[in-house]
Scaffold this active site. Structure first.
Site, PDB file in Angstrom:
ATOM      1  N   ARG A 116      46.020  43.637  46.057  1.00  0.00           N
ATOM      2  CA  ARG A 116      45.811  43.281  44.711  1.00  0.00           C
ATOM      3  C   ARG A 116      45.504  41.724  44.376  1.00  0.00           C
ATOM      4  NH1 ARG A 116      44.814  47.354  45.989  1.00  0.00           N
ATOM      5  NH2 ARG A 116      45.448  49.511  44.913  1.00  0.00           N
TER       6      ARG A 116
ATOM      7  N   SER B 182      46.137  50.806  35.785  1.00  0.00           N
ATOM      8  CA  SER B 182      47.771  50.598  36.271  1.00  0.00           C
ATOM      9  C   SER B 182      48.164  49.349  35.719  1.00  0.00           C
ATOM     10  CB  SER B 182      47.596  50.688  37.813  1.00  0.00           C
ATOM     11  OG  SER B 182      47.161  52.225  38.152  1.00  0.00           O
TER      12      SER B 182
ATOM     13  N   GLU C 244      49.631  43.840  36.649  1.00  0.00           N
ATOM     14  CA  GLU C 244      48.476  43.737  37.627  1.00  0.00           C
ATOM     15  C   GLU C 244      47.289  43.036  36.827  1.00  0.00           C
ATOM     16  OE1 GLU C 244      45.345  47.114  39.692  1.00  0.00           O
ATOM     17  OE2 GLU C 244      47.399  47.338  39.854  1.00  0.00           O
TER      18      GLU C 244
END
Length: 340
Positions: free
Chosen positions: A160, A237, A332
């Site tokens: 990520r 998320s 995130e």
């Protein structure tokens, strides 16, 4: 190119999937790459680049600078590779590649946002990452004022993340992917998806079949945008799966999802959140925000929330997980003019 200079004319809540965020000092829409380059070269002061708004948490005070909405679109197929504009809607692009008989991107179906954002945080889902298929990007480097090609190796992909994440110097103009011309999916690595498809992990299936299964799974978790469903008023998320160098004492001997990763062991953020006492639908301040009723990793706006409400819930979850397990969860999405 259009410019809106009055703060009351637009708020970032109108342009984010959380439907949160205060006003922008100025707002520019760039419909072509030339307009985008002209905008970023001419603007003085802080600049926020906006695609689909699916990975942003914007403070209630908004952004004290110029927001540039990247509204470029379209793609060009070159053999088994495709070059796509940064502002192109991601899922529309994935659907088109599958319909055209290409495989490779189907496991990333249903993800909201624009193409240009995907390499920045190495978007991934269901066992597939953008890094698996991306070959290069065209990037405007604000440090030099030049447009240059960056290869996948130069982007420094990780879980990520990439060299572009959290930085303001690189502006993605287009992205190039290598696709599978046989119309079959990438190997199905994710156990839940393999079960849904009724195949062994590692098998390949028609890309359209994999896309349909992924969309079904995402819809069941409230991860496909639906204006009538507050469970989808989220940034996806909210926390990444933490990677720890060593298993903390509170988790030693505990059976839980864990996966090998660079730097240690990747743990399941959803598992930690649930075992720390935060179930689906756990409410935040005044019930204006809550964990999704379908998926504990999504923090959702129930219709009348503020960004302050959302961050209060995020802190409660983060601190609760740390107190219970000694593991720190990290967000995130990008936090703009706000902080946990």
């Amino acid at each position: 190119m259009s410019r809106l200079d009055t703060p009351t004319q637009t708020t970032l809540a109108e342009h984010t999937t959380l439907r949160l965020g205060g006003p922008a000092r100025a707002f520019v829409v760039a419909g072509t790459t030339d307009e985008l380059l002209a905008a970023v070269r001419s603007i003085e002061g802080p600049v926020l680049l906006l695609g689909g708004g699916s990975n942003l948490v914007v403070g209630d005070d908004g952004f004290p600078g110029t927001v540039v909405k990247i509204a470029t679109g379209g793609w060009r197929i070159d053999g088994d590779e495709v070059e796509v504009a940064a502002g192109q809607n991601w899922d529309e692009f994935v659907a088109a590649t599958v319909e055209a008989g290409f495989g490779g991107l189907e496991c990333l179906s249903g993800i909201p946002g624009s193409v240009g954002a995907t390499p920045i945080q190495n978007v991934g889902a269901y066992g597939c990452e953008v890094a698996d298929l991306l070959t290069s990007i065209e990037c405007y480097d604000r440090r030099t004022g030049e447009v240059r090609t960056m290869t996948a190796d130069e982007l420094g992909f990780g879980y990520r993340t990439s060299v572009l994440k959290g930085e303001s110097w690189g502006i993605v103009l287009s992205v190039r992917f290598a696709l599978r011309a046989d119309g079959l999916s990438a190997p199905i690595r994710y156990a839940e998806l393999a079960r849904t498809l009724g195949v062994e992990q590692g098998a390949r299936v028609p890309a359209a079949q994999a896309r349909e299964a992924v969309l079904k799974l995402r819809q069941g978790k409230g991860m496909v945008l639906d204006a009538s469903d507050h469970d989808t008023w989220s940034a996806g998320s909210f926390f990444t799966n933490p990677i720890v160098a060593e298993i903390p004492p509170a988790l030693e001997g505990v059976e839980m999802p864990r996966y090998p990763a660079d730097g240690g062991v990747k743990l399941s953020a959803a598992w930690l959140i649930e075992r720390a006492g935060f179930g689906k639908g756990h409410p935040g301040p005044g019930g204006r925000v809550s964990l999704s009723t379908k998926h504990t990793l999504a923090l959702t706006n129930r219709g009348s929330a503020s960004t302050a409400d959302l961050l209060a819930l995020a802190r409660e979850v983060r601190d609760g997980v740390h107190a219970r397990f000694g593991v720190t969860l990290r967000p995130e999405p990008l936090l703009i003019n706000c902080a946990l």
